[in-house]
Design a protein around this motif. Sequence first.
Motif, PDB file in Angstrom:
ATOM      1  N   LYS A 113       0.775  -1.157   0.020  1.00  0.00           N
ATOM      2  CA  LYS A 113      -0.110  -0.111  -0.284  1.00  0.00           C
ATOM      3  C   LYS A 113       0.938   1.318   0.004  1.00  0.00           C
ATOM      4  CE  LYS A 113      -3.566   2.546   2.547  1.00  0.00           C
ATOM      5  NZ  LYS A 113      -4.648   2.149   4.066  1.00  0.00           N
ATOM      6  N   TYR A 114       2.045   1.152   0.848  1.00  0.00           N
ATOM      7  CA  TYR A 114       2.855   2.424   1.034  1.00  0.00           C
ATOM      8  C   TYR A 114       4.055   2.349  -0.149  1.00  0.00           C
ATOM      9  CZ  TYR A 114      -0.023   3.931   4.465  1.00  0.00           C
ATOM     10  OH  TYR A 114      -1.145   4.217   5.562  1.00  0.00           O
ATOM     11  N   GLY A 115       4.013   1.322  -1.001  1.00  0.00           N
ATOM     12  CA  GLY A 115       5.174   1.455  -1.999  1.00  0.00           C
ATOM     13  C   GLY A 115       6.457   0.930  -1.614  1.00  0.00           C
ATOM     14  N   VAL A 116       6.583   0.400  -0.428  1.00  0.00           N
ATOM     15  CA  VAL A 116       7.751  -0.492  -0.039  1.00  0.00           C
ATOM     16  C   VAL A 116       8.080  -1.770  -0.243  1.00  0.00           C
ATOM     17  CG1 VAL A 116       9.313  -0.709   1.950  1.00  0.00           C
ATOM     18  CG2 VAL A 116       7.514   1.179   1.951  1.00  0.00           C
ATOM     19  N   LYS A 117       8.936  -1.965  -1.353  1.00  0.00           N
ATOM     20  CA  LYS A 117       8.925  -3.274  -1.924  1.00  0.00           C
ATOM     21  C   LYS A 117      10.283  -3.865  -1.904  1.00  0.00           C
ATOM     22  CE  LYS A 117       5.046  -2.289  -5.058  1.00  0.00           C
ATOM     23  NZ  LYS A 117       4.489  -2.452  -6.459  1.00  0.00           N
ATOM     24  N   ASN A 118      10.905  -3.694  -0.918  1.00  0.00           N
ATOM     25  CA  ASN A 118      12.202  -4.227  -0.602  1.00  0.00           C
ATOM     26  C   ASN A 118      12.243  -4.855   0.888  1.00  0.00           C
ATOM     27  OD1 ASN A 118      13.624  -2.897  -2.699  1.00  0.00           O
ATOM     28  ND2 ASN A 118      13.866  -0.974  -1.651  1.00  0.00           N
ATOM     29  N   ASP A 166       4.214  -9.240  -8.981  1.00  0.00           N
ATOM     30  CA  ASP A 166       4.506  -7.844  -9.109  1.00  0.00           C
ATOM     31  C   ASP A 166       5.968  -7.982  -9.188  1.00  0.00           C
ATOM     32  OD1 ASP A 166       5.325  -5.157  -9.001  1.00  0.00           O
ATOM     33  OD2 ASP A 166       4.046  -4.687  -7.375  1.00  0.00           O
ATOM     34  N   ASN A 167       6.903  -7.581 -10.309  1.00  0.00           N
ATOM     35  CA  ASN A 167       8.163  -7.789 -10.589  1.00  0.00           C
ATOM     36  C   ASN A 167       8.889  -6.643  -9.859  1.00  0.00           C
ATOM     37  OD1 ASN A 167       8.232  -9.753 -13.639  1.00  0.00           O
ATOM     38  ND2 ASN A 167       7.994 -10.192 -11.632  1.00  0.00           N
ATOM     39  N   ASP A 168       8.183  -5.517  -9.226  1.00  0.00           N
ATOM     40  CA  ASP A 168       9.023  -4.483  -8.558  1.00  0.00           C
ATOM     41  C   ASP A 168       9.375  -4.897  -7.215  1.00  0.00           C
ATOM     42  OD1 ASP A 168       8.533  -2.717 -10.832  1.00  0.00           O
ATOM     43  OD2 ASP A 168       6.573  -1.983  -9.853  1.00  0.00           O
ATOM     44  N   TRP A 169       9.015  -6.105  -6.704  1.00  0.00           N
ATOM     45  CA  TRP A 169       9.476  -6.356  -5.673  1.00  0.00           C
ATOM     46  C   TRP A 169      10.870  -7.018  -5.536  1.00  0.00           C
ATOM     47  CZ3 TRP A 169       7.194  -6.326  -0.501  1.00  0.00           C
ATOM     48  CH2 TRP A 169       5.943  -5.983  -0.429  1.00  0.00           C
ATOM     49  N   SER A 170      11.763  -6.680  -4.427  1.00  0.00           N
ATOM     50  CA  SER A 170      13.089  -7.122  -4.242  1.00  0.00           C
ATOM     51  C   SER A 170      13.207  -7.999  -3.037  1.00  0.00           C
ATOM     52  CB  SER A 170      14.189  -6.050  -4.386  1.00  0.00           C
ATOM     53  OG  SER A 170      15.413  -6.562  -4.568  1.00  0.00           O
ATOM     54  N   ILE A 255      13.756 -12.248  -6.619  1.00  0.00           N
ATOM     55  CA  ILE A 255      13.586 -13.069  -5.195  1.00  0.00           C
ATOM     56  C   ILE A 255      14.684 -14.060  -5.027  1.00  0.00           C
ATOM     57  CG2 ILE A 255      11.807 -14.513  -6.043  1.00  0.00           C
ATOM     58  CD1 ILE A 255      10.852 -14.440  -2.876  1.00  0.00           C
ATOM     59  N   MET A 256      15.498 -14.100  -4.212  1.00  0.00           N
ATOM     60  CA  MET A 256      16.627 -15.048  -3.960  1.00  0.00           C
ATOM     61  C   MET A 256      16.743 -15.766  -2.662  1.00  0.00           C
ATOM     62  SD  MET A 256      18.693 -16.253  -6.183  1.00  0.00           S
ATOM     63  CE  MET A 256      19.342 -14.896  -7.468  1.00  0.00           C
ATOM     64  N   ALA A 257      17.131 -16.708  -2.493  1.00  0.00           N
ATOM     65  CA  ALA A 257      17.363 -17.595  -1.169  1.00  0.00           C
ATOM     66  C   ALA A 257      18.920 -17.456  -0.936  1.00  0.00           C
ATOM     67  CB  ALA A 257      16.618 -18.799  -1.232  1.00  0.00           C
ATOM     68  N   TYR A 258      19.280 -17.383   0.238  1.00  0.00           N
ATOM     69  CA  TYR A 258      20.723 -17.610   0.576  1.00  0.00           C
ATOM     70  C   TYR A 258      20.613 -18.198   1.667  1.00  0.00           C
ATOM     71  CZ  TYR A 258      21.079 -13.822  -2.590  1.00  0.00           C
ATOM     72  OH  TYR A 258      20.671 -12.607  -3.575  1.00  0.00           O
ATOM     73  N   ASN A 259      21.783 -19.155   1.892  1.00  0.00           N
ATOM     74  CA  ASN A 259      22.068 -20.042   3.167  1.00  0.00           C
ATOM     75  C   ASN A 259      23.132 -19.070   4.063  1.00  0.00           C
ATOM     76  OD1 ASN A 259      20.533 -22.340   2.799  1.00  0.00           O
ATOM     77  ND2 ASN A 259      22.475 -23.230   1.767  1.00  0.00           N
ATOM     78  N   LEU A 260      22.579 -18.814   5.055  1.00  0.00           N
ATOM     79  CA  LEU A 260      23.731 -18.206   6.064  1.00  0.00           C
ATOM     80  C   LEU A 260      24.254 -19.123   7.153  1.00  0.00           C
ATOM     81  CD1 LEU A 260      22.261 -14.478   6.631  1.00  0.00           C
ATOM     82  CD2 LEU A 260      23.781 -15.257   4.547  1.00  0.00           C
ATOM     83  N   GLY A 261      25.213 -19.638   6.986  1.00  0.00           N
ATOM     84  CA  GLY A 261      25.941 -20.716   7.909  1.00  0.00           C
ATOM     85  C   GLY A 261      27.430 -20.690   7.824  1.00  0.00           C
TER      86      GLY A 261
END
Length: 341
Positions: A113-118, A166-170, A255-261
């Motif tokens: 709604k508020y245009g925050v897509k990160n 919506d491809n504007d999301w990151s 959109i991307m997944a990352y392992n943090l270990g």
Amino acid sequence: MAILITGGAGYIGSHTSVELLNAGYEVILLDNFSNSKPESLQRIKEISSKDFKFYEVDLLNRNNVEQVFLNNHIEAVIHFAGLKAVGESVSIPLHYYHNNLTGTLILCDVMKKYGVKNLVFSSSATVYGVPDQVPIKENFPLSATNPYGHTKLMIEEILRNLYVADNDWSIALLRYFNPIGAHESGRIGEDPNGIPNNLMPYITQVAVGKLNELQVFGNDYPTIDGTGVRDYIHVVDLALGHLKALEKVMFSNGIMAYNLGTGTGYSVLEIVAAFEKVTGKKVPYRIVDRRTGDIAICYADPSKAKDKLGWVAERGIEVMCQDSWRWQEKNPMGYESKVMI
């Protein structure tokens, strides 16, 4: 423009807030204190020598969440808020599904709604279920063995659907393994309510005399000593991983997944031995039945985070144990302690 951190007063949220403030970001913290303490906010300010806005808000209250976005210029969100105990999730699954899923849906809807897509999302290695092999890569099949893990898996799928629409999301999905340790100052650390669900605070509370003995859940797993093997990562390394992920989502879409270990697994008894060696404190333990939903071995292949984010965990197991003990020794009753000098 500010970075909103949900669950910002919690264990990982507080350490990430410190690193963001140290890096020059403006942060806004949101928390309902369901598994955190207000005192952590003061300590974040003390460590960073910087101030920030804080809102005591539950994500389930949409109107209050909207007020945060209405009154601030938010550029990105790091989403930690959620219930997180595996065993408890098995006992009260509906509560976990309602809290974790509904809270995230409300957050994402308000962001839209508020245009925050990160968005940087706090996911978990539990989304890999019982892996066929280790180390675990991000492209392994996804499943879950407990309701907590299912909430993380379902939220990941919701966020993937959101990006497709919506491809504007990151969005960065950070699948982290087992965070332990504390800030080197000993001023912030893990302070769970009641008997700890995680290994290291259980060990430190036994060592400080708050608990009588460590319960080890099972010694008949197919591992080096029969106890469960996990990839333990220092919480400050984990916090720095969020900074790298934030930089990524701010300047790219997708959109991307990352392992943090760390990529190294230690058994429960190996952690106990390392802690005793570093601190000189004896940790009495007792073997009890396996815990429902636990798996035998789980450790990461963190190479994708290194290649794509430029992030590597740097702190070893001895530093993790030292910093965990420093926090507990200075704060024997957690944030309610009168600090020991």
